[in-house]
Motif scaffolding. Structure first.
Motif, PDB file in Angstrom:
ATOM      1  N   SER A   1       4.887  -4.248 -13.153  1.00 21.61           N
ATOM      2  CA  SER A   1       3.499  -3.794 -13.176  1.00 21.61           C
ATOM      3  C   SER A   1       3.391  -2.340 -12.729  1.00 21.61           C
ATOM      4  CB  SER A   1       2.591  -4.705 -12.367  1.00 21.61           C
ATOM      5  OG  SER A   1       3.291  -5.467 -11.452  1.00 21.61           O
TER       6      SER A   1
ATOM      7  N   SER B   1      -5.128  -1.589  -4.847  1.00 17.70           N
ATOM      8  CA  SER B   1      -3.879  -0.810  -4.887  1.00 17.70           C
ATOM      9  C   SER B   1      -2.850  -1.450  -5.812  1.00 17.70           C
ATOM     10  CB  SER B   1      -3.296  -0.672  -3.475  1.00 17.70           C
ATOM     11  OG  SER B   1      -2.683  -1.881  -3.082  1.00 17.70           O
ATOM     12  N   LEU B   2      -3.123  -2.662  -6.285  1.00 20.56           N
ATOM     13  CA  LEU B   2      -2.148  -3.340  -7.124  1.00 20.56           C
ATOM     14  C   LEU B   2      -2.194  -2.814  -8.549  1.00 20.56           C
ATOM     15  CD1 LEU B   2      -2.576  -7.056  -6.082  1.00 20.56           C
ATOM     16  CD2 LEU B   2      -0.792  -5.466  -5.428  1.00 20.56           C
ATOM     17  N   PRO B   3      -1.013  -2.577  -9.098  1.00 21.43           N
ATOM     18  CA  PRO B   3      -0.991  -2.176 -10.489  1.00 21.43           C
ATOM     19  C   PRO B   3      -1.333  -3.372 -11.368  1.00 21.43           C
ATOM     20  CG  PRO B   3       1.233  -2.391  -9.637  1.00 21.43           C
ATOM     21  CD  PRO B   3       0.310  -2.663  -8.501  1.00 21.43           C
ATOM     22  N   ASP B   4      -1.895  -3.115 -12.509  1.00 19.83           N
ATOM     23  CA  ASP B   4      -2.314  -4.161 -13.415  1.00 19.83           C
ATOM     24  C   ASP B   4      -1.322  -4.192 -14.571  1.00 19.83           C
ATOM     25  OD1 ASP B   4      -3.653  -5.991 -14.796  1.00 19.83           O
ATOM     26  OD2 ASP B   4      -5.544  -4.875 -14.941  1.00 19.83           O
ATOM     27  N   ILE B   5      -0.777  -5.354 -14.859  1.00 23.04           N
ATOM     28  CA  ILE B   5       0.238  -5.420 -15.907  1.00 23.04           C
ATOM     29  C   ILE B   5      -0.398  -5.320 -17.284  1.00 23.04           C
ATOM     30  CG2 ILE B   5       0.261  -7.963 -15.972  1.00 23.04           C
ATOM     31  CD1 ILE B   5       3.519  -6.306 -16.172  1.00 23.04           C
ATOM     32  N   SER B   6      -1.621  -5.817 -17.398  1.00 27.70           N
ATOM     33  CA  SER B   6      -2.284  -5.734 -18.697  1.00 27.70           C
ATOM     34  C   SER B   6      -3.413  -4.717 -18.569  1.00 27.70           C
ATOM     35  CB  SER B   6      -2.827  -7.094 -19.082  1.00 27.70           C
ATOM     36  OG  SER B   6      -3.591  -7.615 -18.026  1.00 27.70           O
ATOM     37  N   GLY B   7      -4.158  -4.539 -19.618  1.00 28.08           N
ATOM     38  CA  GLY B   7      -5.299  -3.643 -19.532  1.00 28.08           C
ATOM     39  C   GLY B   7      -4.875  -2.199 -19.543  1.00 28.08           C
ATOM     40  N   SER B   8      -5.818  -1.317 -19.243  1.00 32.46           N
ATOM     41  CA  SER B   8      -5.529   0.094 -19.425  1.00 32.46           C
ATOM     42  C   SER B   8      -4.836   0.656 -18.198  1.00 32.46           C
ATOM     43  CB  SER B   8      -6.829   0.842 -19.689  1.00 32.46           C
ATOM     44  OG  SER B   8      -7.685   0.631 -18.599  1.00 32.46           O
ATOM     45  N   LYS B   9      -4.245   1.817 -18.402  1.00 38.07           N
ATOM     46  CA  LYS B   9      -3.526   2.494 -17.346  1.00 38.07           C
ATOM     47  C   LYS B   9      -4.523   3.167 -16.417  1.00 38.07           C
ATOM     48  CE  LYS B   9       0.467   5.309 -17.922  1.00 38.07           C
ATOM     49  NZ  LYS B   9       1.418   5.869 -18.864  1.00 38.07           N
ATOM     50  N   LYS B  10      -4.299   3.040 -15.123  1.00 27.71           N
ATOM     51  CA  LYS B  10      -5.177   3.742 -14.199  1.00 27.71           C
ATOM     52  C   LYS B  10      -4.337   4.237 -13.042  1.00 27.71           C
ATOM     53  CE  LYS B  10      -6.110  -0.266 -11.433  1.00 27.71           C
ATOM     54  NZ  LYS B  10      -5.936  -1.604 -11.811  1.00 27.71           N
ATOM     55  N   LYS B  11      -4.899   5.207 -12.312  1.00 25.86           N
ATOM     56  CA  LYS B  11      -4.180   5.682 -11.149  1.00 25.86           C
ATOM     57  C   LYS B  11      -4.223   4.602 -10.077  1.00 25.86           C
ATOM     58  CE  LYS B  11      -3.658   9.451  -8.130  1.00 25.86           C
ATOM     59  NZ  LYS B  11      -3.835  10.603  -7.473  1.00 25.86           N
ATOM     60  N   LEU B  12      -3.085   4.360  -9.425  1.00 32.67           N
ATOM     61  CA  LEU B  12      -3.064   3.351  -8.384  1.00 32.67           C
ATOM     62  C   LEU B  12      -3.875   3.861  -7.204  1.00 32.67           C
ATOM     63  CD1 LEU B  12       0.726   2.488  -8.491  1.00 32.67           C
ATOM     64  CD2 LEU B  12      -1.142   1.280  -9.596  1.00 32.67           C
ATOM     65  N   LYS B  13      -4.786   3.019  -6.721  1.00 29.56           N
ATOM     66  CA  LYS B  13      -5.604   3.432  -5.593  1.00 29.56           C
ATOM     67  C   LYS B  13      -4.931   2.987  -4.305  1.00 29.56           C
ATOM     68  CE  LYS B  13      -9.965   2.128  -6.818  1.00 29.56           C
ATOM     69  NZ  LYS B  13     -11.293   1.750  -6.569  1.00 29.56           N
ATOM     70  N   ALA B  14      -4.303   3.925  -3.644  1.00 30.95           N
ATOM     71  CA  ALA B  14      -3.609   3.565  -2.413  1.00 30.95           C
ATOM     72  C   ALA B  14      -4.597   3.550  -1.254  1.00 30.95           C
ATOM     73  CB  ALA B  14      -2.506   4.571  -2.147  1.00 30.95           C
TER      74      ALA B  14
ATOM     75  N   ARG C   1       4.441  -0.297 -15.696  1.00 28.30           N
ATOM     76  CA  ARG C   1       3.329  -0.316 -16.647  1.00 28.30           C
ATOM     77  C   ARG C   1       2.319   0.781 -16.320  1.00 28.30           C
ATOM     78  NH1 ARG C   1      -0.055   0.421 -19.428  1.00 28.30           N
ATOM     79  NH2 ARG C   1      -1.774  -0.805 -20.231  1.00 28.30           N
ATOM     80  N   GLN C   2       2.070   0.974 -15.019  1.00 30.59           N
ATOM     81  CA  GLN C   2       0.997   1.880 -14.628  1.00 30.59           C
ATOM     82  C   GLN C   2       1.404   3.344 -14.568  1.00 30.59           C
ATOM     83  OE1 GLN C   2      -2.142   1.326 -14.476  1.00 30.59           O
ATOM     84  NE2 GLN C   2      -1.932  -0.851 -14.844  1.00 30.59           N
TER      85      GLN C   2
ATOM     86  N   ASN D   1       2.207   7.081  -6.675  1.00 32.89           N
ATOM     87  CA  ASN D   1       1.259   8.142  -7.027  1.00 32.89           C
ATOM     88  C   ASN D   1       1.832   9.518  -6.732  1.00 32.89           C
ATOM     89  OD1 ASN D   1      -0.783   6.609  -8.062  1.00 32.89           O
ATOM     90  ND2 ASN D   1      -1.845   6.374  -6.111  1.00 32.89           N
TER      91      ASN D   1
ATOM     92  N   SER E   1       0.836  -1.197   0.000  1.00 34.79           N
ATOM     93  CA  SER E   1       0.000   0.000   0.000  1.00 34.79           C
ATOM     94  C   SER E   1       0.876   1.255   0.000  1.00 34.79           C
ATOM     95  CB  SER E   1      -0.989  -0.006   1.159  1.00 34.79           C
ATOM     96  OG  SER E   1      -0.315   0.091   2.378  1.00 34.79           O
TER      97      SER E   1
ATOM     98  N   ALA F   1       1.975   1.969  -3.613  1.00 33.57           N
ATOM     99  CA  ALA F   1       1.006   2.706  -4.422  1.00 33.57           C
ATOM    100  C   ALA F   1       1.024   4.179  -4.036  1.00 33.57           C
ATOM    101  CB  ALA F   1      -0.386   2.110  -4.243  1.00 33.57           C
ATOM    102  N   GLN F   2       1.099   4.461  -2.718  1.00 30.43           N
ATOM    103  CA  GLN F   2       1.108   5.859  -2.270  1.00 30.43           C
ATOM    104  C   GLN F   2       2.318   6.609  -2.818  1.00 30.43           C
ATOM    105  OE1 GLN F   2       1.026   5.794   2.010  1.00 30.43           O
ATOM    106  NE2 GLN F   2      -0.985   4.823   2.120  1.00 30.43           N
TER     107      GLN F   2
ATOM    108  N   ASP G   1       2.324   1.967 -23.181  1.00 29.89           N
ATOM    109  CA  ASP G   1       1.120   1.227 -23.572  1.00 29.89           C
ATOM    110  C   ASP G   1       1.421   0.233 -24.682  1.00 29.89           C
ATOM    111  OD1 ASP G   1      -0.611   2.265 -21.783  1.00 29.89           O
ATOM    112  OD2 ASP G   1      -1.162   3.990 -23.037  1.00 29.89           O
TER     113      ASP G   1
ATOM    114  N   ASN H   1       1.418  -3.844 -24.252  1.00 26.82           N
ATOM    115  CA  ASN H   1       0.342  -4.550 -24.940  1.00 26.82           C
ATOM    116  C   ASN H   1       0.857  -5.404 -26.089  1.00 26.82           C
ATOM    117  OD1 ASN H   1      -1.730  -3.679 -23.277  1.00 26.82           O
ATOM    118  ND2 ASN H   1      -1.912  -1.742 -24.388  1.00 26.82           N
TER     119      ASN H   1
END
Lengths: 316, 323
Positions: free
Chosen positions: A207, B255-268, A210-211, A186, A179, A182-183, A231, A235
């Motif tokens: 990962s 909160s986990l980043p996703d390796i596939s799929g679209s980019k999103k802000k990580l929810k901490a 990636r994000q 971000n 956690s 992620a903080q 991306d 992909n």
């Protein structure tokens, strides 16, 4: 473009006298507001590349230009003024902060060096601490009073204190809990946009890269084997090594599928394989791979790869 | 067959400020040949659970409840008897293969030492067995590796050696505490495949501790999620990851980043877990929970059981009707 690396190589001389090429002819560029991810296995040279860009380790050849100034290896003297806007965040906030000095004293160092007076330096440090999610009272505390995630925030605040324009973050979240990871990721991302910084994010956690990154560079054995828009790379990876890295990441989908193993180890740096450096571990190896080294070339406007297979499939 | 049955396990550690509760009412059971994952942040009690199983708690710790391993009660067992079980019937693989091997001793010496102690093998028998073990964990050229020292191996290879060492006395239960966290993903994939093979081939039971839910998903059969020394949710790994019910489990998955799929802000998950010994009577997660009500902190949260496996400690259940 705020940072440009051209044909950079770094060699080390090991204790046994062997010369090791840790980074081999790397080209990179970075814009303001851009986040570039640098990924690869341990020993691939990603940290060395980061340090060479900072001027902490000397380059054997090639150039690094930051805002039209060349980065020269640091000597005993202080860092030249124009290069102060190039800052580094280390992996381990437990060892990069001084345990015996108050947080405030550590934060104001950089500012005082730049000629600020102590009072305004403290005020600005307090603002920065609040910006990274801590309270200003942290100024009077010591490192041991904070958790790993909080310490990394302090390290970020310290890097920010000298108004950097490029930050190189070397595995900034590897030592932290999920956690907190992620903080902190971000936070780095927000700061990049807010201060219009260039960020090089070095990590083995694919990962997260990636994000949060705009572009990704994949390194293997001191070389960049694939680079392009994050991306696109994640992909539709083209280099067999990039594919193997992505397949090795376990996915939390509850389906129970084991990640795919990449056979073999990174080769002994004293005896680099001939031809493509990845060929001993590559599933798709052809004869040419063992005799000739592939060059990086663009397969489309957002992806550059060094692999013969991508060129044959393109020419077909 | 149930190999391990833990009932209402409480552990209190002596700290500067008096006794602090490190484990609070832990219940778990493990079948032979099962892989159980324990997930949670640092300080959640995952490692403490493993150390309690091994009888390696710090001095002056208080322990209550029941810990039945293969018919033997381990709470209150005498130290001599515990020494026979530890290393022989229950063994452990640690996070950092760089520090858990002795840097100056050969792999052979380190591998055969406890086979000679625990199993009474002769030096030559132990060496033969060590070669088999190194073959099993896929160390190339096992014969020669026995005479090498740890610095001659990569991190992944060292972890394989540590696993071989843990297997030396044919344990019934293997505890693995973050064994892949220090490794690259490519190396980690190899080690995870090795654990799976050991279970399938030898029916080994494994308790696998990690904060990485991706690793949990690929390897474990059941999952226990811990927070501040308590269980928050447990169940079959597939059910729990696909349909998490406790807000904390949902939080870490989000909160986990996703390796596939679209980019999103990580929810901490905002905020921090409570300090050791400062858990409230009610839910320890209440101050970070988006569904928090005033009662959460003050009353004992009852257990909600969905089926014989899936259960969680939350009575708000914000997901009612959602699934």
């Amino acid at each position: 473009m705020i940072l440009e690396v051209k044909n950079l190589s770094v060699t080390y001389r090991r204790q046994d006298g062997a010369h090791i090429t840790a980074v081999n002819s790397v080209d990179l560029s970075l814009d303001r507001g851009e986040v570039l991810g640098l990924v690869g296995e341990s020993g691939c040279g990603k940290s060395t590349l980061g340090k060479a860009i900072m001027g902490i380790v000397p380059a054997a050849s090639g150039t690094i230009s930051f805002k039209d100034n060349f980065v020269e290896p640091l000597g005993r003297g202080s860092r030249p003024e124009p290069l102060r806007a190039l800052q580094l965040i280390f992996q381990d906030p437990y060892s990069s902060l001084n345990p015996r000095r108050k947080i405030g004293d550590q934060l104001i160092d950089g500012l005082i060096n730049q000629g600020e007076n102590e009072k305004s330096a403290r005020q600005y440090s307090a603002q920065l601490l609040e910006r990274v999610g801590l309270s200003a009272s942290a100024l009077e505390k010591y490192t041991h009073q904070f958790s790993g995630g909080q310490r990394q925030r302090i390290a970020i605040a310290r890097a920010l204190s000298v108004k950097p324009e490029v930050i190189i973050a070397d595995e900034p979240i590897s030592a932290l809990d999920a956690s907190a990871q992620a903080q902190v990721s971000n936070l780095l991302l927000e700061l990049t946009k807010e201060f219009n910084l260039g960020l090089i994010f070095i990590s083995h956690d694919l990962s997260v890269v990636r994000q949060i990154t705009d572009r990704t560079a994949v390194m293997y054995f001191g070389e960049i084997v694939e680079i392009g828009d994050t991306d696109v790379i994640w992909n539709s990876p083209v280099h067999p090594y990039t594919k193997a890295l992505i397949e090795a990441v376990p996915k939390p989908d509850g389906k129970g599928s084991l990640p795919v193993e990449l056979s073999g180890d990174v080769p002994d740096p004293r005896f680099p394989p001939t031809g493509c450096r990845f060929n001993p571990r590559c599933k798709f190896r052809i004869d040419k791979c063992t005799s000739e080294a592939p060059q990086l070339f663009s397969i489309n406007k957002s992806q550059t790869v060094s692999c013969f297979l991508s060129s044959t499939s393109k020419n077909d | 067959m149930t190999l391990l049955e833990v009932k209402n396990l409480n552990v209190e550690l002596l700290t500067k400020g008096g006794y602090a509760r490190a484990l609070d009412g832990i219940n778990l059971s493990l079948e032979s040949g099962e892989i159980l994952g324990i997930a949670g942040e640092s300080g959640s009690g995952k490692t403490m659970t493993a150390l309690t199983l091994l009888g390696l708690l710090p001095n002056h710790s208080k322990i209550s409840g029941s810990l039945k391993f293969s018919g033997t009660e381990l709470v209150g067992i005498d130290q001599k008897r515990m020494r026979d079980i530890r290393g022989r019937e229950i063994s452990m693989v640690f996070q950092d293969p760089m520090t858990s091997l002795h840097p100056m001793l050969s792999i052979g010496t380190q591998l055969t030492e406890h086979m000679i102690t625990h199993l009474g093998l002769s030096k030559n028998e132990a060496r033969e067995k060590a070669i088999d073990l190194l073959t099993e964990v896929r160390i190339p050229d096992p014969q020669r590796s026995l005479d090498a020292v740890p610095s001659q191996f990569s991190g992944g290879m060292r972890q394989r050696i540590c696993i071989a060492m843990a297997l030396a006395c044919d344990p019934k239960l293997l505890l693995a505490d973050e064994p892949t966290t220090a490794l690259d993903v490519t190396v980690q994939a190899g080690i995870l495949n090795l654990f799976r093979r050991l279970r399938d081939k030898h029916g080994l039971s494994i308790i696998f501790i990690t904060h990485d839910l991706g690793v949990m998903s690929s390897l474990t059969d059941r999952l226990l999620v811990m927070y501040a020394g308590r269980e928050v949710e447990s169940g079959k790994t597939s059910t729990l990851l696909q349909n998490p019910r406790h807000p904390y489990t949902r939080g870490i998955l989000d909160s986990l980043p996703d390796i596939s799929g679209s980019k999103k802000k990580l929810k901490a998950i905002m905020g921090f877990p409570p300090e050791l010994g400062k858990q409230p009577l009610g839910c320890a997660f209440h101050n970070r929970c988006p569904f928090n009500t005033p009662q959460c902190e003050s009353h004992v949260i009852p257990l909600t059981t969905l089926d014989s496996h899936h259960r969680f400690y939350c009575d708000i259940d914000p997901l009612k009707g959602d699934s």
